[in-house]
Motif scaffolding. Structure first.
Motif, PDB file in Angstrom:
ATOM      1  N   ARG A 167      27.632  80.326  96.386  1.00  0.00           N
ATOM      2  CA  ARG A 167      28.310  81.707  96.002  1.00  0.00           C
ATOM      3  C   ARG A 167      28.874  81.637  94.549  1.00  0.00           C
ATOM      4  N   VAL A 168      29.075  82.778  93.871  1.00  0.00           N
ATOM      5  CA  VAL A 168      29.649  82.986  92.132  1.00  0.00           C
ATOM      6  C   VAL A 168      30.998  83.209  91.858  1.00  0.00           C
ATOM      7  N   LEU A 169      31.799  82.521  91.322  1.00  0.00           N
ATOM      8  CA  LEU A 169      32.723  83.339  91.181  1.00  0.00           C
ATOM      9  C   LEU A 169      32.720  83.340  89.404  1.00  0.00           C
ATOM     10  N   PRO A 170      32.440  84.866  89.128  1.00  0.00           N
ATOM     11  CA  PRO A 170      33.397  84.927  87.685  1.00  0.00           C
ATOM     12  C   PRO A 170      34.495  85.314  86.994  1.00  0.00           C
ATOM     13  N   ILE A 171      35.430  85.216  86.156  1.00  0.00           N
ATOM     14  CA  ILE A 171      36.082  84.851  85.999  1.00  0.00           C
ATOM     15  C   ILE A 171      35.883  85.623  84.577  1.00  0.00           C
ATOM     16  N   LEU A 172      37.029  86.973  84.032  1.00  0.00           N
ATOM     17  CA  LEU A 172      37.217  86.908  82.516  1.00  0.00           C
ATOM     18  C   LEU A 172      37.661  86.459  82.247  1.00  0.00           C
ATOM     19  N   ILE A 173      37.361  85.888  80.328  1.00  0.00           N
ATOM     20  CA  ILE A 173      38.234  85.404  79.712  1.00  0.00           C
ATOM     21  C   ILE A 173      37.950  86.003  78.738  1.00  0.00           C
ATOM     22  N   GLY A 174      38.884  85.503  77.487  1.00  0.00           N
ATOM     23  CA  GLY A 174      38.759  86.203  76.475  1.00  0.00           C
ATOM     24  C   GLY A 174      37.884  85.553  75.648  1.00  0.00           C
ATOM     25  N   GLY A 175      37.474  85.961  73.878  1.00  0.00           N
ATOM     26  CA  GLY A 175      36.436  85.701  73.525  1.00  0.00           C
ATOM     27  C   GLY A 175      36.564  83.934  72.712  1.00  0.00           C
ATOM     28  N   PRO A 176      37.049  83.719  72.021  1.00  0.00           N
ATOM     29  CA  PRO A 176      37.812  83.014  71.651  1.00  0.00           C
ATOM     30  C   PRO A 176      37.900  81.442  72.549  1.00  0.00           C
ATOM     31  N   GLU A 177      38.033  81.861  73.909  1.00  0.00           N
ATOM     32  CA  GLU A 177      37.899  80.807  74.834  1.00  0.00           C
ATOM     33  C   GLU A 177      36.541  80.731  75.547  1.00  0.00           C
ATOM     34  N   ALA A 178      35.538  82.119  75.202  1.00  0.00           N
ATOM     35  CA  ALA A 178      34.791  81.762  75.815  1.00  0.00           C
ATOM     36  C   ALA A 178      33.721  81.218  74.743  1.00  0.00           C
ATOM     37  N   ALA A 179      33.499  81.238  73.150  1.00  0.00           N
ATOM     38  CA  ALA A 179      33.616  80.502  72.422  1.00  0.00           C
ATOM     39  C   ALA A 179      33.436  79.204  72.426  1.00  0.00           C
ATOM     40  N   ALA A 180      34.854  78.709  73.095  1.00  0.00           N
ATOM     41  CA  ALA A 180      35.543  77.349  72.919  1.00  0.00           C
ATOM     42  C   ALA A 180      34.308  76.590  74.779  1.00  0.00           C
ATOM     43  N   ILE A 181      34.588  77.727  75.146  1.00  0.00           N
ATOM     44  CA  ILE A 181      33.734  76.613  76.569  1.00  0.00           C
ATOM     45  C   ILE A 181      32.018  76.470  75.778  1.00  0.00           C
ATOM     46  N   HIS A 182      31.726  77.820  75.220  1.00  0.00           N
ATOM     47  CA  HIS A 182      29.654  77.685  75.102  1.00  0.00           C
ATOM     48  C   HIS A 182      29.687  77.089  74.176  1.00  0.00           C
ATOM     49  N   ALA A 183      31.107  76.027  72.723  1.00  0.00           N
ATOM     50  CA  ALA A 183      30.577  75.845  71.931  1.00  0.00           C
ATOM     51  C   ALA A 183      29.952  74.147  72.740  1.00  0.00           C
ATOM     52  N   ALA A 184      31.247  73.853  73.340  1.00  0.00           N
ATOM     53  CA  ALA A 184      31.387  72.337  74.106  1.00  0.00           C
ATOM     54  C   ALA A 184      29.876  72.194  75.317  1.00  0.00           C
ATOM     55  N   LEU A 185      30.191  73.524  75.769  1.00  0.00           N
ATOM     56  CA  LEU A 185      28.384  72.968  75.903  1.00  0.00           C
ATOM     57  C   LEU A 185      27.357  72.688  75.690  1.00  0.00           C
ATOM     58  N   GLU A 186      27.120  73.250  74.407  1.00  0.00           N
ATOM     59  CA  GLU A 186      25.988  72.992  73.121  1.00  0.00           C
ATOM     60  C   GLU A 186      26.370  71.629  73.128  1.00  0.00           C
ATOM     61  N   GLY A 187      27.806  70.639  72.723  1.00  0.00           N
ATOM     62  CA  GLY A 187      27.574  69.835  71.908  1.00  0.00           C
ATOM     63  C   GLY A 187      28.037  69.843  70.812  1.00  0.00           C
ATOM     64  N   ILE A 188      28.760  71.332  70.159  1.00  0.00           N
ATOM     65  CA  ILE A 188      28.933  71.276  68.963  1.00  0.00           C
ATOM     66  C   ILE A 188      30.184  70.971  68.236  1.00  0.00           C
ATOM     67  N   VAL A 189      30.235  70.207  67.569  1.00  0.00           N
ATOM     68  CA  VAL A 189      31.166  69.725  67.901  1.00  0.00           C
ATOM     69  C   VAL A 189      31.992  70.301  65.823  1.00  0.00           C
TER      70      VAL A 189
END
Length: 191
Positions: free
Chosen positions: A28-50
């Motif tokens: 099962r997939v749990l989708p959670i609506l989030i804000g733009g800055p938090e989305a960018a922060a999560i994606h940056a961390a997943l990509e290893g961007i420092v």
């Protein structure tokens, strides 16, 4: 839970963090609506961007380490009136502490600390969705288009300093390179 990443929900261009259940084989997939800055922060961390200077979630990780605390796990606990709640379980010299948090912030910190993410069974029963194989294998070009639209919104956050623009361009380049690597060739229009 496995963090699948951040997607943009159309037509509202709303970022959604996607978590997939890994324990019982149902997927099962749990989708959670989030804000733009938090989305960018999560994606940056997943990509290893420092970033050159610590952003909010990076600073939170530094604060935890400085205070001798460690994030053991994140638990997404419930949804009330369309608002999700999470707990950050911290380990300190004096014992365990549990801190209430927005799921997006807790996930952004968990990604940076390689901490596991869980969801309560009752929450999954209430808010998770079953995903078929075809729904899980989204068209890469559509994902890229959605992410470009999301990045346009992120760029608008700070047009004067260009910080968001620089981060979003970095993320877009990483995403394009990731798609190129995953499929063996770039999507149409990216050659």
């Amino acid at each position: 839970m496995e963090l699948l990443g951040v997607r943009v929900e159309l037509p509202a261009n709303t970022p959604v963090v996607m978590l997939r259940e890994t324990d019982d084989g149902r997927g099962r997939v749990l989708p959670i609506l989030i804000g733009g800055p938090e989305a960018a922060a999560i994606h940056a961390a997943l990509e290893g961007i420092v970033p050159p200077r610590p952003l909010t979630h990076d600073l939170a990780v530094v604060l935890l380490a400085t205070l001798g605390a460690r994030l053991d796990k994140v638990v997404i606990t419930e949804v009330r009136d369309h608002t999700f709640f999470a707990e950050m379980h911290l380990r300190t010299d004096s014992g365990e502490a549990v801190v209430s948090s927005r799921p997006s912030d807790a996930i952004a910190i968990a990604v940076r600390t390689a901490s596991p993410i869980f969801a309560t069974e009752s929450l999954l029963d209430e808010a998770a969705v079953e995903m078929s194989e075809t729904e899980d294998d989204d068209d890469e070009e559509a994902i890229l288009d959605e992410f470009r639209d999301f990045l346009d919104d992120v760029r608008a956050l700070d047009p004067e300093r260009g910080l968001a623009s620089g981060i979003s361009n970095l993320l877009l380049n990483r995403l394009e390179n990731g798609i190129r690597t995953a499929s063996g060739s770039p999507p149409p229009g990216l050659d």
